[in-house]
Design a protein around this motif. Structure first.
Motif, PDB file in Angstrom:
ATOM      1  N   LYS A 176       0.835  -1.203   0.000  1.00 36.65           N
ATOM      2  CA  LYS A 176       0.000   0.000   0.000  1.00 36.65           C
ATOM      3  C   LYS A 176       0.870   1.253   0.000  1.00 36.65           C
ATOM      4  CE  LYS A 176      -4.202  -1.164  -0.271  1.00 36.65           C
ATOM      5  NZ  LYS A 176      -4.934  -0.767  -1.453  1.00 36.65           N
ATOM      6  N   GLN A 177       1.950   1.232   0.776  1.00 38.82           N
ATOM      7  CA  GLN A 177       2.859   2.381   0.832  1.00 38.82           C
ATOM      8  C   GLN A 177       3.495   2.617  -0.540  1.00 38.82           C
ATOM      9  OE1 GLN A 177       3.296   4.528   3.315  1.00 38.82           O
ATOM     10  NE2 GLN A 177       4.664   5.713   2.033  1.00 38.82           N
ATOM     11  N   LEU A 178       3.913   1.540  -1.222  1.00 37.66           N
ATOM     12  CA  LEU A 178       4.484   1.690  -2.564  1.00 37.66           C
ATOM     13  C   LEU A 178       3.465   2.286  -3.526  1.00 37.66           C
ATOM     14  CD1 LEU A 178       6.542  -1.577  -3.149  1.00 37.66           C
ATOM     15  CD2 LEU A 178       7.400   0.725  -2.783  1.00 37.66           C
ATOM     16  N   GLU A 179       2.232   1.798  -3.459  1.00 34.20           N
ATOM     17  CA  GLU A 179       1.181   2.329  -4.332  1.00 34.20           C
ATOM     18  C   GLU A 179       0.950   3.806  -4.057  1.00 34.20           C
ATOM     19  OE1 GLU A 179      -2.286  -0.083  -3.758  1.00 34.20           O
ATOM     20  OE2 GLU A 179      -1.307  -1.877  -4.546  1.00 34.20           O
ATOM     21  N   THR A 180       0.955   4.176  -2.776  1.00 36.54           N
ATOM     22  CA  THR A 180       0.749   5.577  -2.401  1.00 36.54           C
ATOM     23  C   THR A 180       1.886   6.439  -2.946  1.00 36.54           C
ATOM     24  OG1 THR A 180      -0.379   4.857  -0.396  1.00 36.54           O
ATOM     25  CG2 THR A 180       0.373   7.131  -0.449  1.00 36.54           C
ATOM     26  N   ASN A 181       3.117   5.980  -2.757  1.00 32.00           N
ATOM     27  CA  ASN A 181       4.271   6.738  -3.249  1.00 32.00           C
ATOM     28  C   ASN A 181       4.210   6.907  -4.764  1.00 32.00           C
ATOM     29  OD1 ASN A 181       5.225   6.888  -0.670  1.00 32.00           O
ATOM     30  ND2 ASN A 181       6.762   5.290  -0.913  1.00 32.00           N
ATOM     31  N   GLU A 182       3.883   5.826  -5.468  1.00 33.94           N
ATOM     32  CA  GLU A 182       3.789   5.904  -6.928  1.00 33.94           C
ATOM     33  C   GLU A 182       2.685   6.864  -7.349  1.00 33.94           C
ATOM     34  OE1 GLU A 182       3.271   1.894  -8.240  1.00 33.94           O
ATOM     35  OE2 GLU A 182       5.330   1.340  -7.753  1.00 33.94           O
ATOM     36  N   ARG A 183       1.581   6.851  -6.623  1.00 33.83           N
ATOM     37  CA  ARG A 183       0.457   7.735  -6.936  1.00 33.83           C
ATOM     38  C   ARG A 183       0.848   9.206  -6.736  1.00 33.83           C
ATOM     39  NH1 ARG A 183      -3.827   7.796 -10.119  1.00 33.83           N
ATOM     40  NH2 ARG A 183      -5.185   9.452  -9.433  1.00 33.83           N
ATOM     41  N   VAL A 184       1.571   9.474  -5.659  1.00 36.43           N
ATOM     42  CA  VAL A 184       2.008  10.851  -5.389  1.00 36.43           C
ATOM     43  C   VAL A 184       2.933  11.334  -6.508  1.00 36.43           C
ATOM     44  CG1 VAL A 184       3.443  12.243  -3.831  1.00 36.43           C
ATOM     45  CG2 VAL A 184       1.701  10.724  -2.893  1.00 36.43           C
ATOM     46  N   ILE A 185       3.882  10.501  -6.896  1.00 37.15           N
ATOM     47  CA  ILE A 185       4.814  10.878  -7.971  1.00 37.15           C
ATOM     48  C   ILE A 185       4.057  11.079  -9.278  1.00 37.15           C
ATOM     49  CG2 ILE A 185       6.735  10.025  -9.375  1.00 37.15           C
ATOM     50  CD1 ILE A 185       7.822   8.699  -6.807  1.00 37.15           C
ATOM     51  N   TYR A 186       3.104  10.198  -9.563  1.00 32.88           N
ATOM     52  CA  TYR A 186       2.300  10.322 -10.780  1.00 32.88           C
ATOM     53  C   TYR A 186       1.542  11.652 -10.790  1.00 32.88           C
ATOM     54  CZ  TYR A 186      -1.466   9.541 -14.112  1.00 32.88           C
ATOM     55  OH  TYR A 186      -2.358   9.672 -15.151  1.00 32.88           O
ATOM     56  N   ASP A 187       0.943  11.997  -9.657  1.00 31.23           N
ATOM     57  CA  ASP A 187       0.195  13.257  -9.573  1.00 31.23           C
ATOM     58  C   ASP A 187       1.111  14.462  -9.776  1.00 31.23           C
ATOM     59  OD1 ASP A 187      -2.185  11.923  -9.173  1.00 31.23           O
ATOM     60  OD2 ASP A 187      -2.131  12.115  -6.979  1.00 31.23           O
ATOM     61  N   LYS A 188       2.313  14.405  -9.189  1.00 29.27           N
ATOM     62  CA  LYS A 188       3.268  15.509  -9.350  1.00 29.27           C
ATOM     63  C   LYS A 188       3.670  15.659 -10.819  1.00 29.27           C
ATOM     64  CE  LYS A 188       5.407  15.389  -4.778  1.00 29.27           C
ATOM     65  NZ  LYS A 188       6.657  15.133  -4.046  1.00 29.27           N
ATOM     66  N   LYS A 189       3.956  14.535 -11.480  1.00 22.06           N
ATOM     67  CA  LYS A 189       4.323  14.597 -12.899  1.00 22.06           C
ATOM     68  C   LYS A 189       3.185  15.170 -13.731  1.00 22.06           C
ATOM     69  CE  LYS A 189       7.324  10.541 -13.032  1.00 22.06           C
ATOM     70  NZ  LYS A 189       7.444   9.198 -13.605  1.00 22.06           N
ATOM     71  N   LYS A 190       1.972  14.749 -13.411  1.00 22.35           N
ATOM     72  CA  LYS A 190       0.806  15.211 -14.153  1.00 22.35           C
ATOM     73  C   LYS A 190       0.642  16.728 -14.001  1.00 22.35           C
ATOM     74  CE  LYS A 190      -4.067  14.102 -14.738  1.00 22.35           C
ATOM     75  NZ  LYS A 190      -5.196  13.303 -14.235  1.00 22.35           N
ATOM     76  N   LYS A 191       0.800  17.248 -12.763  1.00 21.57           N
ATOM     77  CA  LYS A 191       0.691  18.692 -12.524  1.00 21.57           C
ATOM     78  C   LYS A 191       1.776  19.451 -13.288  1.00 21.57           C
ATOM     79  CE  LYS A 191      -1.306  18.727  -7.876  1.00 21.57           C
ATOM     80  NZ  LYS A 191      -1.044  19.046  -6.472  1.00 21.57           N
ATOM     81  N   LEU A 192       3.000  18.943 -13.228  1.00 20.47           N
ATOM     82  CA  LEU A 192       4.110  19.607 -13.913  1.00 20.47           C
ATOM     83  C   LEU A 192       3.876  19.616 -15.418  1.00 20.47           C
ATOM     84  CD1 LEU A 192       6.934  20.906 -13.697  1.00 20.47           C
ATOM     85  CD2 LEU A 192       7.881  18.633 -14.000  1.00 20.47           C
ATOM     86  N   LYS A 193       3.454  18.488 -15.963  1.00 19.90           N
ATOM     87  CA  LYS A 193       3.212  18.383 -17.401  1.00 19.90           C
ATOM     88  C   LYS A 193       2.112  19.349 -17.838  1.00 19.90           C
ATOM     89  CE  LYS A 193       3.212  14.681 -20.767  1.00 19.90           C
ATOM     90  NZ  LYS A 193       3.089  13.259 -21.004  1.00 19.90           N
ATOM     91  N   GLN A 194       1.042  19.434 -17.053  1.00 20.23           N
ATOM     92  CA  GLN A 194      -0.053  20.358 -17.376  1.00 20.23           C
ATOM     93  C   GLN A 194       0.428  21.804 -17.338  1.00 20.23           C
ATOM     94  OE1 GLN A 194      -3.142  19.393 -14.582  1.00 20.23           O
ATOM     95  NE2 GLN A 194      -4.080  17.850 -15.932  1.00 20.23           N
TER      96      GLN A 194
END
Length: 147
Positions: free
Chosen positions: A36-54
């Motif tokens: 669950k912690q790995l999934e959370t970390n991956e989700r946070v990184i994904y969200d950050k990349k998405k914000k930066l890309k936008q």
């Protein structure tokens, strides 16, 4: 009665079985929390990349919470999601695999060379009428078949 009960439990006492079950449950819980912690970390990184890309695509300023990590996130976006660590791990695994293949091929070549030398000695002994060398007697039938 206690002995019969232990035999039914495979030689384990009730306390042993209870302890094993508890340890198993603790291990499973730890593994679940880790996943669950790995999934959370991956989700946070994904969200950050998405914000930066936008922000980059729309031309808006980069959010302040992402400014410290901007360079690393941009690099990951350019690499298609692969981090430097992932790429170095892939290269290391590739090198290990190639090394194993190289050693395997080298071993095959060595074995083939040894077999070739043995066949050559056997053929020479047969043609000249000399006795077959003692080290080849055990393998003589197989080598004759290969000649």
């Amino acid at each position: 009665a206690e002995l019969r009960h232990q035999i039914e439990l495979g030689g384990w006492s009730r306390k042993d079985l209870s302890d094993m079950a508890t340890r198993r449950n603790v291990r499973l819980r730890r593994e679940y929390l880790y996943r669950k912690q790995l999934e959370t970390n991956e989700r946070v990184i994904y969200d950050k990349k998405k914000k930066l890309k936008q922000a980059i695509e729309t031309g808006k300023p980069i959010p302040t919470e992402l400014r410290a990590e901007e360079a690393e996130l941009r690099h990951q976006i350019e690499l298609g999601g692969w981090s430097r660590k992932d790429l170095s791990d892939m290269a290391t695994r590739r090198n290990v695999r190639l090394r194993r293949e190289y050693l395997y091929r080298k071993q095959l070549e060595t074995n083939e060379r040894v077999i070739y030398d043995k066949k050559k000695k056997l053929k020479q002994a047969i043609e000249t009428g000399k006795p077959i060398p003692t080290e080849l007697r055990a393998e003589e039938a197989e080598l004759r078949h290969q000649i």
